[in-house]
Design a protein around this motif. Sequence first.
Motif, short mmCIF file in Angstrom:
data_model
loop_
_atom_site.label_atom_id
_atom_site.label_comp_id
_atom_site.label_asym_id
_atom_site.label_seq_id
_atom_site.Cartn_x
_atom_site.Cartn_y
_atom_site.Cartn_z
N ILE A 545 0.85 -1.19 0.00
CA ILE A 545 0.00 0.00 0.00
C ILE A 545 0.89 1.25 0.00
O ILE A 545 1.73 1.43 0.88
N LEU A 619 -9.40 -2.54 -2.74
CA LEU A 619 -8.07 -2.33 -3.33
C LEU A 619 -7.28 -3.63 -3.49
O LEU A 619 -6.17 -3.61 -4.01
N SER A 621 -6.53 -6.00 -5.30
CA SER A 621 -6.35 -6.61 -6.61
C SER A 621 -5.06 -7.43 -6.60
O SER A 621 -4.38 -7.51 -5.58
N ILE A 626 -0.47 -0.69 -4.56
CA ILE A 626 -1.85 -0.25 -4.36
C ILE A 626 -1.80 1.17 -3.83
O ILE A 626 -1.21 1.43 -2.78
N ASP A 696 -11.37 -8.06 -3.96
CA ASP A 696 -11.86 -6.85 -4.60
C ASP A 696 -13.13 -7.13 -5.39
O ASP A 696 -14.08 -6.36 -5.36
#
Length: 955
Positions: A545, A619, A621, A626, A696
Motif C-alpha cells: 500500500i 483495493l 487486486s 496499491i 476486490d
Amino acid sequence: MDKTYQPSDIETKWYQNWEASGYFSPSGNGPSYSIMIPPPNVTGSLHMGHAFQDAIMDALTRYQRMKGSNTLWQVGTDHAGIATQMVVERKLAAEENKTRHDLGREAFVDKIWEWKEESGGTITRQLRRLGASVDWNHERFTMDEGFYKAVQEVFVRLYDDGLIYRGKRLVNWDPKLHTAISDLEVENKDEKGFMWHFRYPLADGATTSEGKDYLVVATTRPETMLGDTAVAVNPADERYQSLIGKFITLPLVNRRIPIVADDYVDREFGTGCVKITPAHDFNDYAVGQRHKLPMINIMTIDAAIRDTAEVFNSDSTANSDIDASLPSAYAGLDRSDARKAIVADLDSAGLLEKVDDHALKVPRGDRSGLIIEPLLTDQWFVATQKLAKPAIEAVEDGRIQFVPKQYENMYFSWMRDIQDWCISRQLWWGHRVPAWYDAEGNIYVARNEEDARSKYNLAADIELHQDEDVLDTWFSSALWTFGTLGWPEQTERLKTFHPTDVLVTGFDIIFFWVARMIMMTMHFMKNEDGSDQVPFKTVYVTGLIRDEQGQKMSKSKGNVLDPLDMIDGIDLESLLEKRTGNMMQPQLAEKIARATRKSFPEGIGAHGTDALRFTLYSLASTGRDINWDMKRLEGYRNFCNKIWNAARYVMMNTEGEDCGINGEPVDLSLADRWIIARLQQTEQQVADAMQAYRLDHASQAIYEFIWNEYCDWYLELSKPVLWDDNASPEAKRGTRRTLIKVLEATLRLAHPFMPFITEEIWQRVAPIAGVIASDASASIMLQRYPQPEGEKLDEQAIADAEWLKAVIVAVRNIRGEVNVPPSKALNVMLKNSSALDQQRLEATKPFLLKLAKLDSIEVLAEGTEAPASITQLVGEMEVLVPMAGLVDKEAELARLTKELQKLDKEIQRLAGKLGNAGFVDKAPADVVEKEKQKLASMESARDTLQQQYQHIESL
C-alpha cells in the motif's frame, strides 16, 4: 435503531461480546480451516500493511467459519531480536543512564521481559480494534516456553543431520549494534560518493602492453585496500592477458598479490582492473573462493582499522604465512577517517590517478542507520541446498500454490540459487544457540548442558560454557506454522490444523520467511505415509500500500497513514505532532507539516472499522502496488450510512407487521422475484471471487447489490405495493417478507467484510426475519453463509425487471434533458413496442406510474403519428414524452444559450492557459494534469448541452 450510524458506539461493544463469548476459538465441528497470522513485531504498532493483510485474513476466516468450517486463525507476536533490544537499551539509557553491559546479560534480559509485559501488547490491542477474529485463547510468542523447546529441537536435529554448521564467513555486520544482520535488515540508499583511481605498481619489472609499470584500479572504498589479496581482469581482455599470473606490489603494505582472470570483471567498466578484497566485499569473496585467495580482515567490530590483520585461507583456516602487519598510522582509525588518511598518503606517493563523482547504492542498517560492513566473522549457518530441493518440488507440483501465480518465479529464482543461511546474531535478546564449548573450543550441540554431557560422554570436571550468540529471528519464525500448534509434541491442534490452508503475506518476504517456512516444515513435518508435509496450501501475496501519489509510505516522507486514525479520526494538530514531533531536522519537519496541512486541512474524520476494511478489500487486486484513496474511504463510510438507512426503512415497514415468516400465503411481485434472483447471482459472484482470492471482486459484487439494486431500486419498488391501499394482504406480506429476508441474507453475505455494522443490524433484523427469537444471544458470525440456490434464480424476473428499470431511466433522462422537475407528472407513450413489451407494461404499470412519476402511459398503435416528443430508446422500443405544454421552448433555448456561453468562456480561458508554455513548463505536473482534466470535462458538458439545444430547437 438510531437515526444516524455511529460506528464508535457499536464496534468496541461487539468485539468485547464476541471475544467474551469465545466465538473466535475453533468450534470443533466441520472440516478444519486454519490461517497463521504473520507474527508482527512485539515492539510494533499497526500500520496500513498490517491492516490490509489482517483484514484479508479476517474476511477469509469469518467466511469459512460461517460456511461451517472448524476455523483457527492463530495469533501471536515475534520477539523481534534487534528491534526489541534497541527499544529497551534506549529506555535504559534514558531512565537510568546505563548500558546493557552495566546490568549484565541475565539482568538485561529480565528488563526486556518486564518491558514486554508492560508495553508489548500495543499491536494486539490494535488488532482487536480492527475486528480480527483470532483465537486469543491460544496466543503465542516466539520466545514463550513452548516455542523455545521447538527452536531448540530444530537446531539440534539439523545439526545432527549435518545441516547446521559453524564457520567463518562474510556477513552483513552492523558496527553500531555489533551483530550480523540479514539482507532484509539492510536498506540500500542512493547516495553521492566518489570513485578513486589508484596506481598499483607491477612487481618483478613487469609492464603493461602500453609500457606502464602499474595498473590503475578504481574503488569506492579506498580503506579496504589494506586487505586486498589480488587484482582481477577479464580473461578475454587483450590489454592484460600477458599479465595474468604475475604480481602487484600492494601500496602502503608492500604485499605481493597476484593478477587473476575472472569473468566477474566487466572489461568495459573503468580500466577493466578490479581490486579483490575477499574479507570486505561479497562479490570479492566469491572471486576469492574461486581462486582460493587468502582473506585478510583489517576491521574491528566497530569498523575501525585493526592494529594487526586477521589472515585466513580460503577455507577459513588460519594462515600464518602472510604478514598480518598493518601500517601503524591507521590503527584504531574509524573507516571514514582511515579513508581520508589512505587517500592522502597514496596521493603523496603519486599513486592517485584521479577522482570521479560517483552515484552509489550504500547499504545501511535499517535500525542503526550506519553503513553496513561486510565482515569476516564466526557464525552459525544452515546448509540450505538439501532443504531447498523438496521445497522447490512442492511448488512445482502444485502442493503449494502462489496467488498471483507469477510470484512462483520470484520464489524459484531465489531457491534455485540459494546460499547458506547465517542464523546467528550477536545479541542478548533471542533464542540462545544451544551449543556448548570446552576450554579447547570443541563444540557440543544439545538441548541443555546436561544433555550435552550425556550425548557426548563428557566427564563432570570438564568445564562448559554456552555459546553467547542468539538465533536470527527468522529462524524461529520459520517454525511458525507447526511451532504454534505444540510441536514437537504431537498435539490434537497440530493434527487438526496442520498443514494450514493459506498464508497471507507480502512479496518482500517471500525469500526471508515464506521459503524458509516451507524448507523447515517439510524437513520436520511428515504425513502419515512418511511424505513431507507442506506448511500451507496457498500463499496469497498481497501488494504494497502506497500513498495517493504512489509513493512508499515512510516516516521520513511524512506520508504514513495510521489505520486507527482512519477508524477513529484525528485532529490536525494531533496529526502534525504524530508526524513531526520527534524529528530532529526542522526543515524536514516543516516540509512534512506543509504537506500534511495541504492533504488534511481539518485532520482526518472518523470513518469506522467497517469503512476502512471495505476500502482495503476494494483495493485487494492482484497488482503489486496499491495506491491509497481517501475518497474511497469516504465513499465506503457513505456506504455504511446507506446500509444503516436502508435497514431503518425495512424495520419501519416490517417490525410488528405480518411478514409471512411462518409460511402464510404470499404473492411475490416482479420486484420481489427480481431481487431474490439477483441475490442468488450475487451470492455466486462472491463465492467465485473468494475461491479465487479476489476480495476486490467479492466486495464490489456486494457493494453493487446493496447500493444499486437493493437500496436504489428494490426499496423504491417496494413502496407501490406497501403504500397501495388496494394491494392484497398476500402482496403486502410478500413484499415485507422479501424486504426482511433479503436484508437478513445480505447482512450475512457482507459480514466477513463489514463485521460490526452487520452484527448490529442483524441482531434487530433476525427476529423479524424469523431467524432467531428476540431474546436469543446468537451472533451473525455463527450463522450459515448464504449459498446460491438455483431454484430461486428467476431469469424471467431479472429480464422483466431490467426492462422496467430501463423505461424508468429513460423517462428520468428525458426529464434531465429538458429540465422538467421530478415533481411534475408526465404522460408517456410507447412506440414500436413488441408483444413482450406490452405484456411487461401491463405487469409493471403500478411501478412505472409511481417511480417514473407518470400521469399515464399508453402504447401507440402501429401507424399512429406521435405528437412532438422527446425520445429515448429501450431496445427497439421508443419511449416518448410529448412536449406540448411541458416546456417553454423559447425560454429553454435561452437558458441553454446562456449556459453554453458561460462554458465557452471558461473553455477558452483554460485552453489559453494550457497553450501557454510558461505555465505548462513551470507548473507541477499534477497541476497541469488537473487543468487538462477540467478542460476535457467542460468540453464534454458543452457537447451535451449542444445536443440538448438541437433537440429542443427541433421540436
